[in-house]
Motif scaffolding. Structure first.
Motif, mmCIF file in Angstrom:
data_model
loop_
_atom_site.group_PDB
_atom_site.id
_atom_site.type_symbol
_atom_site.label_atom_id
_atom_site.label_comp_id
_atom_site.label_asym_id
_atom_site.label_seq_id
_atom_site.Cartn_x
_atom_site.Cartn_y
_atom_site.Cartn_z
ATOM 1 N N PRO A 54 66.847 27.531 51.395
ATOM 2 C CA PRO A 54 66.425 28.787 50.749
ATOM 3 C C PRO A 54 67.074 28.967 49.383
ATOM 4 C CG PRO A 54 68.023 29.233 52.487
ATOM 5 C CD PRO A 54 67.692 27.766 52.576
ATOM 6 N N THR A 55 66.324 29.514 48.466
ATOM 7 C CA THR A 55 66.819 29.779 47.119
ATOM 8 C C THR A 55 67.114 31.262 46.902
ATOM 9 O OG1 THR A 55 64.547 29.988 46.306
ATOM 10 C CG2 THR A 55 65.576 27.815 46.161
ATOM 11 N N HIS A 56 66.655 32.108 47.832
ATOM 12 C CA HIS A 56 66.893 33.541 47.725
ATOM 13 C C HIS A 56 66.626 34.178 49.088
ATOM 14 C CE1 HIS A 56 62.570 32.933 46.993
ATOM 15 N NE2 HIS A 56 62.419 34.127 47.547
ATOM 16 N N PRO A 57 67.045 35.417 49.307
ATOM 17 C CA PRO A 57 66.855 36.075 50.615
ATOM 18 C C PRO A 57 65.406 36.517 50.814
ATOM 19 C CG PRO A 57 68.713 37.023 49.411
ATOM 20 C CD PRO A 57 67.924 36.203 48.432
ATOM 21 N N GLU A 58 64.557 35.612 51.217
ATOM 22 C CA GLU A 58 63.128 35.877 51.381
ATOM 23 C C GLU A 58 62.876 36.512 52.751
ATOM 24 O OE1 GLU A 58 59.501 36.566 51.121
ATOM 25 O OE2 GLU A 58 60.309 35.507 49.373
ATOM 26 N N THR A 59 62.141 37.626 52.766
ATOM 27 C CA THR A 59 61.821 38.299 54.025
ATOM 28 C C THR A 59 60.453 37.910 54.568
ATOM 29 O OG1 THR A 59 60.879 40.200 52.850
ATOM 30 C CG2 THR A 59 63.238 40.278 53.372
ATOM 31 N N GLY A 60 59.693 37.138 53.793
ATOM 32 C CA GLY A 60 58.337 36.790 54.212
ATOM 33 C C GLY A 60 58.241 35.493 54.983
ATOM 34 N N PHE A 83 71.704 35.174 56.110
ATOM 35 C CA PHE A 83 71.271 33.810 56.429
ATOM 36 C C PHE A 83 71.553 32.865 55.262
ATOM 37 C CE2 PHE A 83 67.705 35.291 59.551
ATOM 38 C CZ PHE A 83 68.687 35.679 60.454
ATOM 39 N N VAL A 84 71.153 33.291 54.068
ATOM 40 C CA VAL A 84 71.321 32.425 52.902
ATOM 41 C C VAL A 84 72.792 32.182 52.620
ATOM 42 C CG1 VAL A 84 70.903 32.232 50.425
ATOM 43 C CG2 VAL A 84 69.108 33.124 51.910
ATOM 44 N N ALA A 85 73.608 33.228 52.740
ATOM 45 C CA ALA A 85 75.036 33.096 52.465
ATOM 46 C C ALA A 85 75.725 32.164 53.452
ATOM 47 C CB ALA A 85 75.694 34.476 52.485
ATOM 48 N N SER A 86 75.235 32.112 54.700
ATOM 49 C CA SER A 86 75.895 31.300 55.725
ATOM 50 C C SER A 86 75.743 29.802 55.474
ATOM 51 C CB SER A 86 75.323 31.637 57.102
ATOM 52 O OG SER A 86 74.031 31.054 57.268
ATOM 53 N N GLY A 87 74.654 29.395 54.797
ATOM 54 C CA GLY A 87 74.392 27.978 54.576
ATOM 55 C C GLY A 87 73.819 27.254 55.780
ATOM 56 N N ARG A 88 73.634 27.938 56.895
ATOM 57 C CA ARG A 88 73.140 27.290 58.117
ATOM 58 C C ARG A 88 71.623 27.421 58.284
ATOM 59 N NH1 ARG A 88 77.010 30.559 60.166
ATOM 60 N NH2 ARG A 88 75.439 31.725 61.339
ATOM 61 N N PHE A 89 71.017 28.295 57.493
ATOM 62 C CA PHE A 89 69.618 28.633 57.734
ATOM 63 C C PHE A 89 68.697 28.000 56.689
ATOM 64 C CE2 PHE A 89 71.888 31.758 60.133
ATOM 65 C CZ PHE A 89 71.076 32.074 61.204
ATOM 66 N N LEU A 90 67.523 27.617 57.159
ATOM 67 C CA LEU A 90 66.495 26.992 56.325
ATOM 68 C C LEU A 90 65.185 27.745 56.513
ATOM 69 C CD1 LEU A 90 67.375 23.422 57.565
ATOM 70 C CD2 LEU A 90 67.906 24.270 55.278
ATOM 71 N N TRP A 91 64.349 27.731 55.498
ATOM 72 C CA TRP A 91 63.021 28.317 55.651
ATOM 73 C C TRP A 91 62.168 27.433 56.547
ATOM 74 C CZ3 TRP A 91 62.407 29.209 49.696
ATOM 75 C CH2 TRP A 91 63.033 30.418 49.349
ATOM 76 N N ASN A 92 61.414 28.059 57.437
ATOM 77 C CA ASN A 92 60.471 27.339 58.288
ATOM 78 C C ASN A 92 59.174 27.153 57.507
ATOM 79 O OD1 ASN A 92 58.776 26.337 60.244
ATOM 80 N ND2 ASN A 92 58.941 28.094 61.620
ATOM 81 N N ALA A 93 58.903 25.913 57.092
ATOM 82 C CA ALA A 93 57.741 25.625 56.252
ATOM 83 C C ALA A 93 56.537 25.142 57.053
ATOM 84 C CB ALA A 93 58.111 24.577 55.201
ATOM 85 N N GLY A 94 56.633 25.146 58.377
ATOM 86 C CA GLY A 94 55.480 24.774 59.195
ATOM 87 C C GLY A 94 55.147 23.302 59.183
#
Length: 380
Positions: A156-162, A200-211
């Motif tokens: 992630p590059t920013h805190p995206e809610t979508g 999520f973004v700050a933790s470094g553990r989370f990735l966007w689900n791109a399907g």
């Protein structure tokens, strides 16, 4: 890493309504069939991006590209990708979400190629750095060959809610980690609040689900059998009919598919599979989810405007102008002029004109809903 395994097949999911790109996108022409970023339609760009991975021997690779779409989109899909044979079009008789579609594809591909590794990709995304994308995909294919159902998560590059998120077992940005090293998945998380997304973004553990999902066909079918037995039973019925010939198979699909459970592959399978892996990726990904993201990806002038050649732009900043009217001749173009405006999306087609602030581009679908409510569905 570039996979060369001759059992690699690609399934591109090409359904959807595309209401966020109205009036360019319509029910009969969703966004994957549009050249939203210039050049060819998004669907064609998706296929050509991965075609080298499907090629083997002297072939071009098209024989291992599969497209899943709806009956109403068959003609425009074939026009966008004429290289894909009719036999490689999986035409869903009714929309049932992604689990039935992916399960049906896995079963169909496995009949042709029992050792197949299947790469599932959305048809309407943008990849800015193709070599890095193919590197991540190669790592995911290797992971799947080892028996792990695998997904690709976007850093992630920013805190995206979508977007949905994937929590990886290890810190995605761990110092010294290989750029595309598979990691175990802890959990999938639905679209979060802005506060949770920032955490999520700050933790470094989370990735966007791109399907994007990669698996051996047999492993996916086994997971469906374990977690979606009703879907497995329906796929078995289609398989039995396929053994009797193409006509029997087609009849079974028409009869069985509309009754399959309508569930996403994420909820139905991925959230329950033990040993699921994720490959972190950083390759300029965008889901091209609205006119705002189309503006972000477009070529712009020094004032941030993206507009057709010949437009008149006076004291205008950050606007996205699209002219999609049919023209009888190359010079048959209406002059578009913007004066003293900022941050607008202006889209013109033969039967509609959209004007919306860029920061409210996600609300375009409300116009579609209103047109339907007024009985003007012909414009949607």
């Amino acid at each position: 890493m570039t996979p060369t395994d001759p059992s690699l097949h690609v399934l591109i999911l090409a359904g959807g309504a595309g209401t966020r790109f109205w009036p360019a996108s319509r029910a009969a022409r969703p966004k994957q069939l549009l050249p939203l970023l210039g050049g060819e339609p998004l669907l064609a760009a998706t296929a050509r991006r991965v075609l080298p991975l499907c090629a083997r021997g002297g072939g071009a690779g098209w024989e291992r590209v599969w497209i899943a779409t709806g009956q109403h989109l068959v003609a425009p899909t074939r026009a966008a990708l004429p290289e894909v044979s009719e036999r490689r079009l999986l035409v869903e008789p009714a929309p049932r979400n992604t689990a039935p579609c992916i399960g049906w594809a896995a079963a169909t591909i496995a009949r042709d190629d029992p050792e197949a590794v299947v790469v599932v990709l959305p048809s309407d995304h943008h990849i800015g750095d193709v070599p890095r994308f193919l590197e991540a995909l190669g790592a995911a294919v290797a992971s799947a060959q080892g028996g792990a159902i695998t997904t690709i998560g976007v850093r992630p590059t920013h805190p995206e809610t979508g977007f949905g998120y994937i929590e990886a077992e290890e810190t995605a940005g761990a110092e010294g980690a290989a750029p595309a090293e598979p990691r175990r998945v802890r959990r999938f998380v639905e679209k979060p609040s802005r506060e949770r997304a920032a955490e999520f973004v700050a933790s470094g553990r989370f990735l966007w689900n791109a399907g994007m999902f990669i698996f051996r066909a047999g492993d996916m079918l086994a997971a469906i059998r374990a977690h979606l037995p009703a879907l497995a039973a329906g796929l078995d019925e289609i398989d039995r009919a396929a053994a009797l010939g193409p006509d029997a198979e087609a009849e079974a699909v028409l009869r069985v598919f509309p009754g399959l459970p309508a569930v996403s592959i994420d909820h139905g399978v991925m959230e329950h599979v033990a040993g699921l892996a994720v490959v972190p990726g950083d390759f300029g990904w965008s889901d091209v989810g609205s006119w705002q993201s189309a503006w972000e990806l477009a070529d712009k002038d020094e004032r941030g405007n993206s507009a057709p050649a010949g437009s008149v732009l006076i004291d205008a900043h950050g606007n996205h102008v699209v002219d999609l009217r049919a023209r009888a001749a190359p010079d048959d173009r209406r002059v578009i002029a913007l004066v003293g405006v900022e941050g607008l999306v202006v889209v013109e087609t033969d039967d509609a004109l959209l004007i919306v602030p860029r920061d409210r581009a996600q609300e375009v679908k409300h116009a579609v809903d209103e047109l339907k409510a007024r009985g003007q569905g012909r414009h949607t």
